[in-house]
Write a protein that holds these residues in place. Sequence first.
Motif, PDB file in Angstrom:
ATOM      1  N   MET A  34      39.933 -60.204   1.765  1.00  0.00           N
ATOM      2  CA  MET A  34      38.757 -59.571   0.938  1.00  0.00           C
ATOM      3  C   MET A  34      39.625 -58.588   0.210  1.00  0.00           C
ATOM      4  O   MET A  34      40.423 -57.738   0.670  1.00  0.00           O
ATOM      5  N   PRO A  35      39.102 -58.709  -1.156  1.00  0.00           N
ATOM      6  CA  PRO A  35      39.971 -57.709  -2.068  1.00  0.00           C
ATOM      7  C   PRO A  35      39.393 -56.251  -1.414  1.00  0.00           C
ATOM      8  O   PRO A  35      38.250 -56.013  -1.249  1.00  0.00           O
ATOM      9  N   TYR A  36      40.254 -55.326  -1.715  1.00  0.00           N
ATOM     10  CA  TYR A  36      39.924 -53.996  -1.253  1.00  0.00           C
ATOM     11  C   TYR A  36      38.769 -53.377  -1.971  1.00  0.00           C
ATOM     12  O   TYR A  36      38.002 -52.535  -1.597  1.00  0.00           O
ATOM     13  N   THR A  37      38.437 -53.844  -3.365  1.00  0.00           N
ATOM     14  CA  THR A  37      37.293 -53.380  -3.865  1.00  0.00           C
ATOM     15  C   THR A  37      36.071 -53.592  -3.316  1.00  0.00           C
ATOM     16  O   THR A  37      34.838 -53.162  -3.472  1.00  0.00           O
ATOM     17  N   ASP A  38      36.122 -54.761  -2.281  1.00  0.00           N
ATOM     18  CA  ASP A  38      34.876 -55.362  -1.608  1.00  0.00           C
ATOM     19  C   ASP A  38      34.711 -54.432  -0.316  1.00  0.00           C
ATOM     20  O   ASP A  38      33.742 -54.697   0.410  1.00  0.00           O
ATOM     21  N   VAL A  39      35.678 -53.894   0.163  1.00  0.00           N
ATOM     22  CA  VAL A  39      35.876 -53.377   1.490  1.00  0.00           C
ATOM     23  C   VAL A  39      34.649 -52.469   1.713  1.00  0.00           C
ATOM     24  O   VAL A  39      33.945 -52.248   2.776  1.00  0.00           O
ATOM     25  N   PRO A  40      34.368 -51.397   0.839  1.00  0.00           N
ATOM     26  CA  PRO A  40      33.357 -50.261   0.979  1.00  0.00           C
ATOM     27  C   PRO A  40      31.887 -50.914   1.263  1.00  0.00           C
ATOM     28  O   PRO A  40      31.357 -50.634   2.295  1.00  0.00           O
ATOM     29  N   ALA A  41      31.533 -51.923   0.560  1.00  0.00           N
ATOM     30  CA  ALA A  41      30.346 -52.523   0.609  1.00  0.00           C
ATOM     31  C   ALA A  41      30.134 -53.315   2.058  1.00  0.00           C
ATOM     32  O   ALA A  41      29.336 -53.265   2.616  1.00  0.00           O
ATOM     33  N   PHE A  42      31.469 -53.894   2.394  1.00  0.00           N
ATOM     34  CA  PHE A  42      31.420 -54.632   3.592  1.00  0.00           C
ATOM     35  C   PHE A  42      31.150 -53.737   4.676  1.00  0.00           C
ATOM     36  O   PHE A  42      30.329 -53.930   5.703  1.00  0.00           O
ATOM     37  N   LEU A  43      31.817 -52.524   4.790  1.00  0.00           N
ATOM     38  CA  LEU A  43      31.891 -51.751   5.685  1.00  0.00           C
ATOM     39  C   LEU A  43      30.342 -51.132   6.096  1.00  0.00           C
ATOM     40  O   LEU A  43      30.061 -50.925   7.235  1.00  0.00           O
ATOM     41  N   ALA A  44      29.773 -50.956   4.895  1.00  0.00           N
ATOM     42  CA  ALA A  44      28.415 -50.450   5.056  1.00  0.00           C
ATOM     43  C   ALA A  44      27.442 -51.404   5.493  1.00  0.00           C
ATOM     44  O   ALA A  44      26.738 -50.774   6.630  1.00  0.00           O
ATOM     45  N   ARG A  45      27.848 -52.581   5.473  1.00  0.00           N
ATOM     46  CA  ARG A  45      26.978 -53.581   6.131  1.00  0.00           C
ATOM     47  C   ARG A  45      27.375 -53.844   7.364  1.00  0.00           C
ATOM     48  O   ARG A  45      26.480 -53.878   8.623  1.00  0.00           O
TER      49      ARG A  45
END
Length: 193
Positions: A1-12
């Motif tokens: 997962m690109p790091y730019t997607d990690v915040p949204a993933f963690l929110a989920r």
Amino acid sequence: MPYTDVPAFLARLREREAVGGLALEFTILTAARSGETLGATWGELDLEEAVWTVPAARMKAAKEHRVPLCSRALEIVQKLAEARTSEFVFPDHRRGRPLSNMAMEMLLRRMGEDKITVHGFRSAFRDWVGDETSFPREIAEAALAHQITNEVERAYRRGDAIQKRRQLMDAWEAYCSRSASQGIEFVSLTEAV
């Protein structure tokens, strides 16, 4: 997962209360390997100092590794401590055993993330450090518990830079806690202090 997607993933991910979800979030926030997280015991944690000491026997490089815990990682283990049922921080539903090594992978599949792996979050962390911060390379590598390949440097480097790594892990937590709409912000070592 690109790091730019990690915040949204963690929110989920934070919408899930299962032990597997907490283990995965802890793994991401500490940049740990799956086995290190799954084998974590209460005796390895110093909650007052917010440090997790993984013994050499459980480390890939066979060297003890101290991990500074950011506030959310500390919150996770404190939450689990209240319902402690085993010596393992992330217990399986079967008493006396750690969470299965497939628990986090299966959680990713249930979340529809078929193309990513738990170990890949370490790469996301490393890319974020290199691309978006001014933390030195050696601090990032120490956070990942990578062995120094140069024998001379390894002989002279005996410290573990835990305070600098604490700043790095706090900056990673802050980045991971951003909403997807906030975008990316460059983090310098001096700003993280």
